[in-house]
Design a protein around this motif. Structure first.
Motif, mmCIF file in Angstrom:
data_model
loop_
_atom_site.group_PDB
_atom_site.id
_atom_site.type_symbol
_atom_site.label_atom_id
_atom_site.label_comp_id
_atom_site.label_asym_id
_atom_site.label_seq_id
_atom_site.Cartn_x
_atom_site.Cartn_y
_atom_site.Cartn_z
ATOM 1 N N ARG A 177 34.750 42.611 16.970
ATOM 2 C CA ARG A 177 35.836 43.286 17.674
ATOM 3 C C ARG A 177 35.886 44.757 17.288
ATOM 4 N N LYS A 194 38.429 45.405 22.007
ATOM 5 C CA LYS A 194 37.514 44.577 22.795
ATOM 6 C C LYS A 194 36.460 43.988 21.871
ATOM 7 N N SER A 195 35.856 42.898 22.298
ATOM 8 C CA SER A 195 34.857 42.264 21.439
ATOM 9 C C SER A 195 33.624 41.861 22.230
ATOM 10 N N LEU A 196 32.521 41.760 21.504
ATOM 11 C CA LEU A 196 31.244 41.268 22.017
ATOM 12 C C LEU A 196 30.811 40.084 21.174
ATOM 13 N N TRP A 232 27.147 47.253 30.704
ATOM 14 C CA TRP A 232 28.465 46.619 30.782
ATOM 15 C C TRP A 232 29.521 47.658 31.134
ATOM 16 N N TYR A 236 34.511 48.034 27.374
ATOM 17 C CA TYR A 236 33.967 47.718 26.051
ATOM 18 C C TYR A 236 33.520 48.964 25.282
ATOM 19 N N MET A 256 41.331 40.821 25.606
ATOM 20 C CA MET A 256 40.253 39.882 25.918
ATOM 21 C C MET A 256 40.793 38.625 26.603
#
Length: 398
Positions: A177, A194-196, A232, A236, A256
């Motif tokens: 995050r 935001k997270s990946l 993306w 993000y 999210m």
């Protein structure tokens, strides 16, 4: 050499910084009903921009900028902040990037330490998830962007994978995050974060950038560092990045779990008016293409060959081909110019036969390297996200 020296305060952004220019405004017409917006100068490190909102600043790139080159100049690069409490000055000596959560050794990295890591550069489009929202039909709420909530730059920085390696990601980690220096307006409001997935975060392409187009990031575009997630949407691409947290479970924060989500349908669309549907966080971009050499509504000379050119993007894959058609005739291949990488804009050119007298419609579509092409019919969702339909301009030959 990119200058990351101490930045001074930028002043009362959205108040005194733009008050005078707003008194003598020029209007930009964005191509939809009630689509007139002020074209204003006076924002720090920016030329004239289309103002969607002055604070928190939401500034659109004027359309004519895209005709000038494949890379968007820093001073005309669009701006999107969610909260008004954004950083207006940075002490680069005191700045720290903090890395915590499920790591072996939490770190607080100075910019000097960060810049010791191997540097990488990538050309990539940064595009708001709601770009072109004003063209949705039926209309939806939110910033009524034209097509200018996007920009292409050469980003220079360090791999996120290398930065995470300094802290050591623990086994069992599932997501990473990110958050920045912008602050919620009231206590209890959710921080913008935001997270990946951990695998995506460590794929070697996601980077922490300190420069764009050979210069330090403008303050309004995330100085001193920002996340770059090639392919993306920019939700993000956290600006003024100062916190990274490695998670062992799903990210349940508002941005999210509730926001920036699209229907789980193949095209991200539902029937207009639908309010309840399964959803998923928006992610990879879709192909898009535009004519930039001729304005919508232009009057052209009949009887002469028609020169066309524009830009295309493949989303999360390279541009494989661009085609145009006139008045719903056959699709004709355009010529592609230099390839700056699969995440970059790519310029295209074509020479069409002379137009007969009267009104005409010119369509352009992109197909990416994965075989995904722009559709004929626009997908609709209540957030106005992920527009990727074939775009058209209308001209009159005289």
């Amino acid at each position: 050499m990119v200058d990351l020296s101490r930045r001074g305060a930028l002043g009362a952004l959205g108040a005194g910084a733009v008050a005078s220019p707003l008194l003598a405004q020029e209007l930009a017409r964005l191509g939809f009903v009630n689509g007139e917006r002020a074209l204003v100068g006076g924002f720090p490190e920016k030329g004239a921009m289309i103002v969607q909102r002055s604070r928190a600043p939401v500034l659109e790139t004027p359309w004519d900028v895209y005709a000038r080159g494949v890379f968007t100049p820093n001073d005309r690069f669009y701006v999107r902040w969610h909260y008004s409490d954004i950083p207006l000055s940075i002490d680069v000596a005191a700045f720290r990037l903090r890395i915590g959560g499920a790591v072996n050794a939490p770190r607080a990295l100075s910019l000097a330490e960060l810049l010791k890591l191997p540097r990488v550069e990538i050309a990539a489009v940064n595009q708001c998830a709601g770009n072109s929202r004003g063209h949705f039909n039926p209309r939806v709420a939110g910033a009524q962007w034209g097509h200018g909530a996007m920009g292409n730059a050469r980003w220079m920085g360090v791999r996120l994978r290398d930065v995470l390696g300094l802290a050591g990601v623990k086994a069992g980690a599932s997501a990473v995050r990110f958050a920045g220096l912008d602050r919620p307006p009231v206590d209890g409001a959710p921080w913008y974060a935001k997270s990946l997935s951990v695998d995506h975060a460590r794929d070697g392409e996601v980077m922490i950038a300190f420069a764009m187009n050979g210069a330090a990031l403008p303050m309004l575009n995330g100085f001193p560092i920002r996340l770059v997630v090639p392919g993306w949407y920019s939700t993000y691409w956290i600006k003024a990045l100062d916190r990274i947290e490695v998670l062992t479970g799903a990210d349940d924060n508002f941005w999210m779990a509730k926001a920036y989500r699209i229907p789980t349908t193949p095209d991200g669309g539902v029937a207009p008016g639908t309010k309840e549907f399964p959803s998923t966080p928006i992610g990879a971009m879709v192909p898009r293409s535009f004519v930039t050499s001729i304005a919508d509504g232009a009057r052209l000379r009949s009887g002469a060959p028609l020169s066309l050119n524009g830009i295309a993007m493949g989303g999360d894959a390279g541009v494989a081909r661009v085609e145009y058609r006139i008045d719903e005739g056959p699709w004709v291949a355009a010529a592609l110019e230099a390839d700056h990488g699969r995440y970059s804009f790519r310029r295209w050119t074509a020479v069409a036969p002379p137009l007969a007298l009267g009104a005409h419609r010119i369509d352009v579509r992109c197909t990416n390297a994965n075989g995904v092409a722009q559709p004929n019919v626009a997908a609709w969702n209540p957030s106005g996200y992920q527009r990727g339909v074939i775009e058209a301009i209308r001209v009159i030959a005289q």
